[in-house]
Design a protein around this motif. Sequence first.
Motif, PDB file in Angstrom:
ATOM      1  N   GLU A 378       0.850  -1.195   0.000  1.00 59.93           N
ATOM      2  CA  GLU A 378       0.000   0.000   0.000  1.00 59.93           C
ATOM      3  C   GLU A 378       0.882   1.240   0.000  1.00 59.93           C
ATOM      4  OE1 GLU A 378      -2.212   1.133   3.426  1.00 59.93           O
ATOM      5  OE2 GLU A 378      -0.665   0.483   4.805  1.00 59.93           O
ATOM      6  N   VAL A 379       0.289   2.334  -0.483  1.00 66.28           N
ATOM      7  CA  VAL A 379       1.013   3.596  -0.466  1.00 66.28           C
ATOM      8  C   VAL A 379       0.227   4.533   0.443  1.00 66.28           C
ATOM      9  CG1 VAL A 379       1.903   5.502  -1.842  1.00 66.28           C
ATOM     10  CG2 VAL A 379       1.828   3.198  -2.822  1.00 66.28           C
ATOM     11  N   SER A 380       0.809   4.898   1.579  1.00 65.87           N
ATOM     12  CA  SER A 380       0.103   5.771   2.520  1.00 65.87           C
ATOM     13  C   SER A 380       0.071   7.189   1.976  1.00 65.87           C
ATOM     14  CB  SER A 380       0.814   5.753   3.869  1.00 65.87           C
ATOM     15  OG  SER A 380       2.049   6.424   3.756  1.00 65.87           O
ATOM     16  N   GLY A 381      -0.838   7.987   2.556  1.00 69.35           N
ATOM     17  CA  GLY A 381      -0.933   9.387   2.142  1.00 69.35           C
ATOM     18  C   GLY A 381       0.394  10.088   2.352  1.00 69.35           C
ATOM     19  N   GLU A 382       1.025   9.759   3.475  1.00 72.69           N
ATOM     20  CA  GLU A 382       2.296  10.397   3.805  1.00 72.69           C
ATOM     21  C   GLU A 382       3.384  10.053   2.776  1.00 72.69           C
ATOM     22  OE1 GLU A 382       4.206  10.012   7.939  1.00 72.69           O
ATOM     23  OE2 GLU A 382       2.091  10.556   8.209  1.00 72.69           O
ATOM     24  N   ASP A 383       3.427   8.774   2.406  1.00 68.64           N
ATOM     25  CA  ASP A 383       4.435   8.370   1.417  1.00 68.64           C
ATOM     26  C   ASP A 383       4.192   9.041   0.069  1.00 68.64           C
ATOM     27  OD1 ASP A 383       5.931   6.763   3.064  1.00 68.64           O
ATOM     28  OD2 ASP A 383       4.664   5.001   2.711  1.00 68.64           O
ATOM     29  N   ALA A 384       2.921   9.073  -0.312  1.00 67.65           N
ATOM     30  CA  ALA A 384       2.597   9.696  -1.604  1.00 67.65           C
ATOM     31  C   ALA A 384       2.967  11.163  -1.572  1.00 67.65           C
ATOM     32  CB  ALA A 384       1.108   9.538  -1.911  1.00 67.65           C
ATOM     33  N   HIS A 388       5.884  13.149  -3.693  1.00 66.64           N
ATOM     34  CA  HIS A 388       5.544  14.348  -4.458  1.00 66.64           C
ATOM     35  C   HIS A 388       6.356  15.546  -3.988  1.00 66.64           C
ATOM     36  CE1 HIS A 388       3.134  17.889  -5.516  1.00 66.64           C
ATOM     37  NE2 HIS A 388       3.257  18.187  -4.247  1.00 66.64           N
ATOM     38  N   ASP A 389       6.369  15.739  -2.659  1.00 65.99           N
ATOM     39  CA  ASP A 389       6.890  16.987  -2.114  1.00 65.99           C
ATOM     40  C   ASP A 389       8.415  16.996  -2.061  1.00 65.99           C
ATOM     41  OD1 ASP A 389       6.177  19.519  -0.965  1.00 65.99           O
ATOM     42  OD2 ASP A 389       7.140  18.757   0.856  1.00 65.99           O
ATOM     43  N   THR A 390       8.976  15.902  -1.570  1.00 64.35           N
ATOM     44  CA  THR A 390      10.427  15.873  -1.406  1.00 64.35           C
ATOM     45  C   THR A 390      11.126  15.475  -2.689  1.00 64.35           C
ATOM     46  OG1 THR A 390       9.918  15.102   0.797  1.00 64.35           O
ATOM     47  CG2 THR A 390      12.234  15.086   0.175  1.00 64.35           C
ATOM     48  N   PHE A 391      10.514  14.556  -3.418  1.00 65.14           N
ATOM     49  CA  PHE A 391      11.207  14.048  -4.599  1.00 65.14           C
ATOM     50  C   PHE A 391      10.627  14.563  -5.909  1.00 65.14           C
ATOM     51  CE2 PHE A 391      11.869  11.139  -1.138  1.00 65.14           C
ATOM     52  CZ  PHE A 391      13.247  11.078  -1.123  1.00 65.14           C
ATOM     53  N   GLY A 392       9.554  15.373  -5.785  1.00 63.56           N
ATOM     54  CA  GLY A 392       8.982  15.954  -6.994  1.00 63.56           C
ATOM     55  C   GLY A 392       8.365  14.916  -7.905  1.00 63.56           C
ATOM     56  N   PHE A 393       7.978  13.782  -7.324  1.00 65.45           N
ATOM     57  CA  PHE A 393       7.394  12.700  -8.113  1.00 65.45           C
ATOM     58  C   PHE A 393       5.889  12.898  -8.143  1.00 65.45           C
ATOM     59  CE2 PHE A 393       6.276   8.257  -8.947  1.00 65.45           C
ATOM     60  CZ  PHE A 393       7.203   7.966  -9.943  1.00 65.45           C
ATOM     61  N   PRO A 394       5.299  13.141  -9.321  1.00 60.73           N
ATOM     62  CA  PRO A 394       3.895  13.558  -9.376  1.00 60.73           C
ATOM     63  C   PRO A 394       2.927  12.487  -8.876  1.00 60.73           C
ATOM     64  CG  PRO A 394       4.975  13.763 -11.528  1.00 60.73           C
ATOM     65  CD  PRO A 394       5.900  13.016 -10.653  1.00 60.73           C
ATOM     66  N   ILE A 395       1.888  12.960  -8.218  1.00 65.38           N
ATOM     67  CA  ILE A 395       0.894  12.043  -7.642  1.00 65.38           C
ATOM     68  C   ILE A 395       0.202  11.237  -8.734  1.00 65.38           C
ATOM     69  CG2 ILE A 395      -0.890  13.847  -7.568  1.00 65.38           C
ATOM     70  CD1 ILE A 395      -0.568  10.986  -5.032  1.00 65.38           C
ATOM     71  N   ASP A 396      -0.030  11.859  -9.892  1.00 62.02           N
ATOM     72  CA  ASP A 396      -0.721  11.106 -10.954  1.00 62.02           C
ATOM     73  C   ASP A 396       0.067   9.860 -11.313  1.00 62.02           C
ATOM     74  OD1 ASP A 396      -0.443  13.819 -11.114  1.00 62.02           O
ATOM     75  OD2 ASP A 396      -1.212  13.961 -13.166  1.00 62.02           O
TER      76      ASP A 396
END
Length: 866
Positions: A378-384, A388-396
């Motif tokens: 699973e991917v928790s909200g925090e991990d997602a 996104h925030d730290t690594f700039g990896f888009p949520i989509d």
Amino acid sequence: MTSDEIRESYLSFFERQGHKRLQSASLVPASYDPSVLLTTAGMHPLKPYFQGLETPPAARLTSCQKCFRTPDIDVVGTTTRHLTFFEMLGNFSMGDYFKQGAAEFAWDMSLNGFGFDPEKIWVTVFEGDEELGLGLDEEAVEAWLAIGVPRERIVPCPRSENFWQAGETGPCGPCSELYYDRGLEWGTEDDLPGGENERFLEYWNLVFMQYNQDPVNTLTPLPKKNIDTGLGLNRMALIQQGVDSVFDTDQFVPLMQLGQSLTASGKHDDRALRILADHTRGMTFLIADGVVPSNEDRGYVLRRLMRRAIAQGHRLGFEGEFLTKYVDVVQETMGAAYPELGRERDTILRWAQAEEQGFGRTLETGLIMLEDLLGRGEVSGEDAFKLHDTFGFPIDLTTEIAGEREVPVDIAGYDALMEEQRLRSSAGAGGQERVGARQEVIRQLSEEPTDFTGYEHLEERTTVAGVLEQGGRTFVKLAASPFYAQGGGQVSDEGVILSADGEPRATVSEVLRAGEDQAIALEGVGDGLKAGDTVLARVDRPARTATQANHTATHLLHAALRQTLGTHVRQAGSYVGPDKLRFDFTHGTRLSPEELREVEDQVNAWVLQNDPVRPITTTLDEARELGAMALFGEKYGDVVRMVQIGGGEYSRELCGGTHVRATAEIGVFKIVSEGSSASNVRRIEAVTGPEAVTLLRSHDALIREAAGELRTSPEQVPAKVADLQRALKDAQKAAQSGGGANGAVDVAALANAAEVVEGVKVLTSRVEVGDARALLDATDRVKNAIGDAAIVLGAVTDGKVALVASVAQPLVERGLKAGDLVKVAAEVVGGGGGGRPTLAQAGGRDPEKLDDALAAAAERIRSVLA
Ligand code: SER
């Protein structure tokens, strides 16, 4: 009709109807309006006119405004009509025509400009709202009936549809929208405009801007009744070109085709292609307007856009870098209408490339991290959020990849964290309120604006136009003022107010600005400064002179940076005071010492040229033509002040600040520091004139002081320091190999050198140490290394002799005493000392005889043990 034709026919239609055509304002809103990050509607740059704060250049205006709507980023691609960046055509009336006039123009243009069949046009009107205390907009109904629109095609709609406001509070009003009926093949008989259906396409919004809303739900009439209309260019292109999606219109087809041609075979994803088309277009326009990718504010919006596009390109299997290819296409399709795309081409390409290269690496790291999370099920909200925030990896991308693997993502948790972040970073309306409050103070003081005379002189005999006590401060307004009010990075003037006969009356603590008008906050006002008094206003000359030198130097620095680093360099902020200047500018990497030197040399070369500095009043168009640098997001009227240095070969900037008359007044320019102020923004601080001389002189003094300490000449300081560094390093190395703090003493070697005399270990030796204390330590360590022994060590420190003797207890019992040993030795070197039988110390004055002294000690040991 092509998009270009739609734009031109709209603007020229309204020009023929007496409207003044305005250039699109920047996507970056004027700095005094912090309520939005980016321009979202055609009316936005005109807000001060609607609010009655500024006088419009004409009562009828028309424009095609570049707009950007951040909330739509996530929706783009999933629908046929949403875009982030788009053009909004509009006509505006500032207290001129109202509902009837607006409706007539819209009708005329729809029929004669867009060629619509009148039967196909439906309109909506505001049905009223209890909370707002408004009923059905009868006036609008009447206006449409008068034109001949049948009653059944005039549809009342609720507040949610037909009441427009520029923000929570502020100018607002009921609206009336025009819809195009695409016919029954797109829906049913029962469909109505305003509902969720495909049959009726909204194409034009007429806002009857007549109220100010503040607080929410409380309306007061605006000073004038205004019109603000908005027509989405891309939406109109869709209708005109008879296609189903804006992505099939002329501005988008080449972008979609580019995406298809780059797509790896076997992959097809319309959503991804649309995201790429929309986002690269938005990116191109944002960079052209001075935004650079970063983690703050609009820089963050841009970065998100770019990263989402890059991620989609990767999904489609694009090879190599592709953002710049999109930039080319955007320029081909829209460059004619927006010359800034050509002007800023190098800058756009540079940032596109830098972000694509940088994010390529991020993307790889992100994919590895995500792989790990997917493995855990699973991917928790925090991990997602972290991705996104730290690594700039888009949520989509996270949801898409997780979806393919059927791993759940806690989107609600992610959204909550995003919301928190949004609140943290959203541009609050606070700044706007402060501007409003300042404006209010200035207006209360006197309606008549102050005449600023500070470009010409620094002293002014004038009258007090108003005095106001507020919040424990005293404000005055002068009829004419030589004081510069803080603005454009330059600080307020310092100065004093004197009575007509020259008696000091108060000190200026701050000069507040609202547009061209100002108020002065005073300190130490005795009683009796009142409206009508004649006073002498005097600017602090040395402070102003120093500030002017720094301001002109800031322009020179800007020009030198662009020459040295490239034209992607843009001012991103500045501070100009009497003490120093600070200049923030867009650039991705640290400046090398050579680059800094080149920039400094260039500025000083211009200073030596003693080029004249001339403020020139001209039109905005003329200034643009001349290549003047304008600050992005700054609001400029039609008539602008352009500061030109020399003949304008290297520096022309729009600027309201004060400057020296010729560059040599700067004296000398010295960079003090270079660092980063945000990502992709560098900061240089520098000093000029007397400040620079003071700085250089203090550097001189420091060098001389250091030379004194090192007992050398200033020229030799670096060599001497290098020597010392080397010696220190050697000593440290030796200490490490020797195992402790005792510098160069090689304990193991000494231990080996011990002789055995009559069954007893004996060591007498000279060593190199710094002082007597170190000698004692060395003795102790040698003793530990060789066990029971008689040891005498000697050293020369500071031109004197130090001696230590150590005798193990069992040997003391054989008659050997440390005190005796040092005494014998000390006598040889002309000194004395003593101590316990096991440990004793002595000193002597004659270093030449140290070896003899040690020999004497050795002799004594032998004779005692024998
Ligand atoms: N301000 C209105 C809108 O954005 C009309 O221009 O729709």
